[in-house]
Every structure is written in C-alpha cells, then in structure tokens.
Write an enzyme that holds these catalytic residues in place. Structure first.
Site, mmCIF file in Angstrom:
data_model
loop_
_atom_site.group_PDB
_atom_site.id
_atom_site.type_symbol
_atom_site.label_atom_id
_atom_site.label_comp_id
_atom_site.label_asym_id
_atom_site.label_seq_id
_atom_site.Cartn_x
_atom_site.Cartn_y
_atom_site.Cartn_z
ATOM 1 N N TRP A 1 0.864 -1.194 0.000
ATOM 2 C CA TRP A 1 0.000 0.000 0.000
ATOM 3 C C TRP A 1 0.893 1.234 0.000
ATOM 4 C CZ3 TRP A 1 -3.569 1.923 4.529
ATOM 5 C CH2 TRP A 1 -4.507 2.838 4.012
ATOM 6 N N ASP B 1 1.846 -8.889 -0.953
ATOM 7 C CA ASP B 1 0.436 -8.515 -0.914
ATOM 8 C C ASP B 1 0.217 -7.201 -1.652
ATOM 9 O OD1 ASP B 1 -2.365 -8.662 0.407
ATOM 10 O OD2 ASP B 1 -1.675 -6.632 0.849
ATOM 11 N N TYR C 1 -4.497 -0.117 -4.692
ATOM 12 C CA TYR C 1 -3.273 0.609 -4.327
ATOM 13 C C TYR C 1 -2.708 1.350 -5.540
ATOM 14 C CZ TYR C 1 -3.595 -2.557 -0.290
ATOM 15 O OH TYR C 1 -4.029 -3.267 0.798
ATOM 16 N N GLN D 1 -7.712 -11.299 5.740
ATOM 17 C CA GLN D 1 -6.689 -10.284 6.008
ATOM 18 C C GLN D 1 -7.328 -9.132 6.779
ATOM 19 O OE1 GLN D 1 -4.579 -7.101 3.200
ATOM 20 N NE2 GLN D 1 -3.816 -9.140 2.776
ATOM 21 N N TYR E 1 -2.659 -7.079 8.662
ATOM 22 C CA TYR E 1 -2.170 -5.862 7.986
ATOM 23 C C TYR E 1 -1.876 -4.776 9.006
ATOM 24 C CZ TYR E 1 -6.954 -3.579 7.527
ATOM 25 O OH TYR E 1 -8.177 -3.002 7.720
HETATM 26 P P1 NAP Z 1 2.536 -1.142 8.189
HETATM 27 O O1 NAP Z 1 3.111 -2.220 7.391
HETATM 28 O O2 NAP Z 1 2.195 -1.385 9.613
HETATM 29 O O3 NAP Z 1 3.476 0.144 8.157
HETATM 30 C C1 NAP Z 1 4.113 0.602 6.997
HETATM 31 C C2 NAP Z 1 4.893 1.865 7.353
HETATM 32 O O4 NAP Z 1 5.786 1.555 8.429
HETATM 33 C C3 NAP Z 1 5.740 2.413 6.238
HETATM 34 O O5 NAP Z 1 5.712 3.819 6.340
HETATM 35 C C4 NAP Z 1 7.150 1.904 6.534
HETATM 36 O O6 NAP Z 1 8.149 2.810 6.137
HETATM 37 C C5 NAP Z 1 7.123 1.810 8.046
HETATM 38 N N1 NAP Z 1 7.924 0.697 8.553
HETATM 39 C C6 NAP Z 1 7.963 -0.581 8.115
HETATM 40 N N2 NAP Z 1 8.810 -1.319 8.850
HETATM 41 C C7 NAP Z 1 9.323 -0.488 9.788
HETATM 42 C C8 NAP Z 1 10.264 -0.638 10.825
HETATM 43 N N3 NAP Z 1 10.855 -1.813 11.054
HETATM 44 N N4 NAP Z 1 10.560 0.449 11.595
HETATM 45 C C9 NAP Z 1 9.979 1.645 11.368
HETATM 46 N N5 NAP Z 1 9.083 1.853 10.398
HETATM 47 C C10 NAP Z 1 8.756 0.796 9.611
HETATM 48 O O7 NAP Z 1 1.190 -0.578 7.534
HETATM 49 P P2 NAP Z 1 0.395 -0.827 6.194
HETATM 50 O O8 NAP Z 1 1.200 -0.491 4.995
HETATM 51 O O9 NAP Z 1 -0.915 -0.148 6.384
HETATM 52 O O10 NAP Z 1 0.068 -2.407 6.234
HETATM 53 C C11 NAP Z 1 0.887 -3.363 5.608
HETATM 54 C C12 NAP Z 1 0.257 -3.888 4.330
HETATM 55 O O11 NAP Z 1 -1.003 -4.492 4.603
HETATM 56 C C13 NAP Z 1 -0.089 -2.811 3.309
HETATM 57 O O12 NAP Z 1 1.049 -2.307 2.646
HETATM 58 C C14 NAP Z 1 -1.068 -3.557 2.448
HETATM 59 O O13 NAP Z 1 -0.381 -4.449 1.577
HETATM 60 C C15 NAP Z 1 -1.870 -4.301 3.492
HETATM 61 N N6 NAP Z 1 -3.075 -3.580 3.966
HETATM 62 C C16 NAP Z 1 -4.293 -4.153 3.725
HETATM 63 C C17 NAP Z 1 -5.453 -3.498 4.120
HETATM 64 C C18 NAP Z 1 -6.790 -4.124 3.822
HETATM 65 O O14 NAP Z 1 -7.814 -3.447 3.941
HETATM 66 N N7 NAP Z 1 -6.818 -5.378 3.447
HETATM 67 C C19 NAP Z 1 -5.392 -2.264 4.800
HETATM 68 C C20 NAP Z 1 -4.130 -1.729 5.071
HETATM 69 C C21 NAP Z 1 -2.986 -2.408 4.660
HETATM 70 P P3 NAP Z 1 8.975 2.718 4.739
HETATM 71 O O15 NAP Z 1 8.011 2.296 3.686
HETATM 72 O O16 NAP Z 1 9.500 4.094 4.570
HETATM 73 O O17 NAP Z 1 10.078 1.713 4.924
#
Ligand code: NAP
Length: 276
Positions: free
Chosen positions: A20, A48, A53, A163, A191
C-alpha cells in the site's frame, strides 16, 4: 523462513511484504521495486497488493519487481467490492494479472464486503480457480459474523485466509476471530502490523532495549508470535526490511509478553473489527 499452513496444505512465509502507498509516484517506482526485490532476497516472498493501491500502480511495481522471479513468489492481490460480481471479478482479475505481468495469482481476496452477495463472489472466485487464473481465494476485513456467514455458504469453506487489521494496539481479533479461524485452520493475515510506522514507545521501548531491537521490531515480533498469523509489513527502506526480517527470529519471553499484556490488554469482550 518460518511458514504458516493454509487450509489446503500449502505453506506460505509467515512474514511477507505489503505494498500500500507504492506505485503512487512514478519517480519512486524503481526504488519501490528494488525494495520489494530486496525483501524477496531476505525470504519475504509473500507479496500482498491490490487493484486499489495506486489504482493499479502498486500492482505494476510488483510486476516489475517479480519479473523473472515469479516462481519464488506467493502473490496476493485483492478486488474492490464493486468488482466482486461474477463477471466483474473475472474482468478485474484479468486487469490485475496484466499489471502484475503474470498468468495467475496464488491468492485473490475480496478487499472488503460490499453490496454483491457473498454467494456470487464465491462463484466468481470458483470460476477463476477453474480457469487457473487464481490458485485459491480469501477475504479481507471480515469480522467473525462475516466469516460464519461465508463458511455457511456452498464453497465458502475453501476460503484460505482473512486479512485484517491486527497489531499490538489492535488486539480485538484475539477475542473471537482468531479462535474461530484457528478452529478451521484458516490463518489470519495481519495488515498494518507495525501500526503504519507509528508504534507507541511506552510499553515497547523497555522490551526493545532488552533485545537490542527497536519498538517496531517488538511490535512485529508480537504479531508473529502466533503460528496462525501471517504478517505483511510494508517497507520501502532497506533498513526497515532488514529489521522486519530480524523480528521474525526475535523470541519474546514470558516476561515480555506479560509486560505487553499489561500495557496493551488483550480483549475481554467482543470488539468490532477495526478497518483502515
Ligand atoms: P505497516 O506495514 O504497519 O506500516 C508501513 C509503514 O511503516 C511504512 O511507512 C514503513 O516505512 C514503516 N515501517 C515498516 N517497517 C518499519 C520498521 N521496522 N521500523 C519503522 N518503520 C517501519 O502498515 P500498512 O502499509 O498499512 O500495512 C501493511 C500492508 O497491509 C499494506 O502495505 C497492504 O499491503 C496491506 N493492507 C491491507 C489493508 C486491507 O484493507 N486489506 C489495509 C491496510 C494495509 P517505509 O516504507 O519508509 O520503509
């Protein structure tokens, strides 16, 4: 890489990669694809994505990242609810496959529930399985009652995963959703496992210091402590990818878990599923 079992016996990596916010800015695409490839090199081969997205942009970045490496990847994408009719799903899937430059998805999810009857969406998924366009299907943002309804429908028992939002601050699924899914051997795909990059220092910093890790790594290790959970953090930065991979091997002690329970209490009653 530790693996999690799907109901059909397939094993997938416990730690994957989210996408995302990728594919939204053409200037960042090459770096994003590079980050995804670095993640594959670290063993995070479950990727994923979703048609939503970047309105297809993230799928294009994934297509670029996995070019020549398709066989390594367990590829997950999602359809908008407004595309979840039998015909709509077939068309949406073709568009996703073209952007991803592949002939099949390993897993295709309904992104969230909309107005199309679930039975019709299941029929659409079954058509796609029969045509070899997807290998299995699942859902996203389904609460426990939605899962019961799905399982009650013909074909609904084939759902491979759900998910949902699950992290140290959002523990609601532990009350009913995780047990219900565990009873059917349906893993949960978590997620926003690192709170979209914002995890609370209080409650995590002390544990992180004990492990020589960061609060984010502790938050991720918390989600990964369960054998029935797959986590899909999104990370465009290499340092984050490496830290997330290391979190998979980080074993939280009973003392750590007790401290986390005290700061982020597990649910004692039903909490409606939160959605981002
Ligand atoms: P997340 O993975 O919890 O957080 C992503 C953010 O955290 C990015 O800004 C990333 O920065 C940062 N990050 C990642 N690892 C880190 C670490 N070790 N230390 C510090 N910061 C870190 O949130 P998300 O993107 O919302 O969720 C993950 C995935 O789930 C999404 O990308 C998507 O594929 C899926 N998703 C699905 C739904 C749904 O409705 N099904 C909703 C939301 C998300 P950088 O990118 O700058 O490294």
């Amino acid at each position: 890489m530790r693996e999690v079992l799907l109901p059909d016996g397939t094993r997938v990596p416990a730690l994957g990669q989210g996408t995302w916010r990728m594919g939204e800015d053409p200037r960042r695409r090459a770096d994003e694809a590079r980050a995804l490839r670095a993640g594959l090199d670290l063993g995070m081969t479950l990727v994923d994505t979703a048609e939503m997205y970047g309105e297809g942009g993230a799928e294009e970045v994934v297509g670029e990242a996995i070019a020549g490496r398709r066989e390594e990847v367990f590829l997950v994408s999602k359809a908008y609810p407004h595309n979840a009719s039998r015909q709509g799903l077939a068309r949406a899937c073709e568009r996703s496959l073209a952007r991803l430059r592949t002939d099949r998805l390993d897993l295709y999810l309904l992104h969230w529930r909309g107005s199309v009857p679930l039975a019709e969406t299941i029929a659409g998924f079954e058509d796609l399985v029969a045509a070899g366009k997807i290998l299995r299907f699942g859902v996203s943002n389904f609460d426990a009652d939605d899962m019961e309804e799905l399982w009650s429908l013909p074909g609904g028992g084939a759902c491979a995963t759900n998910q949902v939002l699950y992290n140290v601050e959002e523990r609601g699924p532990e009350f009913d959703l995780l047990p219900a899914q565990a009873a059917r051997c349906v893993p949960l795909m978590a997620y926003s496992p690192v709170g979209q990059g914002r995890v609370p220092e209080a409650g995590l910093a002390d544990i992180a210091a004990r492990h020589g890790a960061t609060p984010h790594a502790i938050a991720l290790a918390f989600v990964l402590r369960r054998p029935d959970v797959i986590a899909i953090p999104k990370a465009a930065r290499l340092a984050h990818l490496e830290e997330n991979r290391a979190a998979l091997d980080l074993v939280l002690t009973a003392e750590d878990l007790a401290a986390l329970d005290a700061r982020f209490p597990p649910p004692t009653r039903k909490r409606p599923l939160s959605m981002i």
